[in-house]
Design an enzyme around this catalytic site. Sequence first.
Site, PDB file in Angstrom:
ATOM      1  N   CYS A  93       0.978  -3.754   5.857  1.00 42.54           N
ATOM      2  CA  CYS A  93       1.995  -2.936   5.203  1.00 42.54           C
ATOM      3  C   CYS A  93       2.112  -1.567   5.860  1.00 42.54           C
ATOM      4  O   CYS A  93       3.213  -1.037   6.052  1.00 42.54           O
ATOM      5  CB  CYS A  93       1.694  -2.795   3.718  1.00 42.54           C
ATOM      6  SG  CYS A  93       2.942  -1.894   2.787  1.00 42.54           S
ATOM      7  N   CYS A 190      -0.822  -3.317  -4.363  1.00 43.56           N
ATOM      8  CA  CYS A 190       0.312  -2.840  -5.164  1.00 43.56           C
ATOM      9  C   CYS A 190       1.075  -3.966  -5.849  1.00 43.56           C
ATOM     10  O   CYS A 190       1.598  -3.779  -6.950  1.00 43.56           O
ATOM     11  CB  CYS A 190       1.259  -2.012  -4.302  1.00 43.56           C
ATOM     12  SG  CYS A 190       2.143  -2.953  -3.015  1.00 43.56           S
TER      13      CYS A 190
END
Length: 348
Positions: A93, A190
Amino acid sequence: MHNKRVLVGMSGGVDSSASAILLKKQDYEVIGVSMLLSPSDTAGKYKDAVEVCGHIGIKHILYDLKDYFRSTIIEYFKNEYLAGRTPNPCVLCNSVIKWDKLFEKADELGCEYISMGHYSRIIRDENGYHLIRGLDNKKDQSYFLYGMKRSVLSRILFPLGGMVKDDAKRICTHEGFDFFSRKKESMEICFIPDDDYQKFLLDNFKEFKKIRQGKIIRDDGVKTTNIHEGYPFYTIGQRKGLGGGYSEPMYVSGTDPVKNEIRISDRKGLSSDTVLVKDLNFLEKIDLRCVYTAKIRYNTQPVECRIKEIENGLIEVTFKEPVFAVTPGQSCVIYKEDLVIGGGIIVK
């Protein structure tokens, strides 16, 4: 561009908020951006970021990346578990979302710089720009950043790199944002806020519903009748879910997706002094004569090592002292003191 306009990635947390506050005080033209990533993300998730931006007088925008995030990060997460490896989505990410996509948005908005609330530092000397560990060893995030391109280092600002966590809290409190002191810091991935990977995989991908229970095989050859709940739901070094009846603590030492088996061993069996690493990204030139240090996961201390290049774009990292639970799919990051040399993905 050569301006002082900076795009700050804002999660609504104390770190990114403090970064935006500091940059505004340093006379940067700051734009806050919150990225919609997880399938469940909504604008409401970032109300604290909106409040901070409004209070300090900067623009705030939303950047909807949910489709791209699913096709890259979540697909990678799924495929790695199916292959019997343990993914590290935060490393990927940071490369393809937080830097590549943010730079696209920064260029669109005419921003010379981008910034995040990372506890890492970028320094400049006669040889260019370099990524180094943050001052706060407990919060240093350089492990997740080794995959960035060296060419973008000159455009990244880390206002918190020379600070500790309490400094960020004080900065926000001084601006009147006392709600950060009551806000629980998230340590989970997340898109899995409850930290239940197995539930996420089962709820979102039919492939995992087809995987059945299987055998647990001991590396020492001793027979056991214990069974596991499906190989993707176990990672190397894990102790839970292995059944009972062992004379000493046992750990997962490997998985076999083809046979739907997991292997287990005592702690000694999970110690290794070598790691094979692929998909390399180097931010600095590597000298094979040098002694470096390396980490095989985020929450460990670097261990002294030497590097050996082997064929097909692989390196072998040999540690001075054995490391515990080398996990394929995780990252091995190499340092020279505080300087990040580079890293790659662990093969074995």
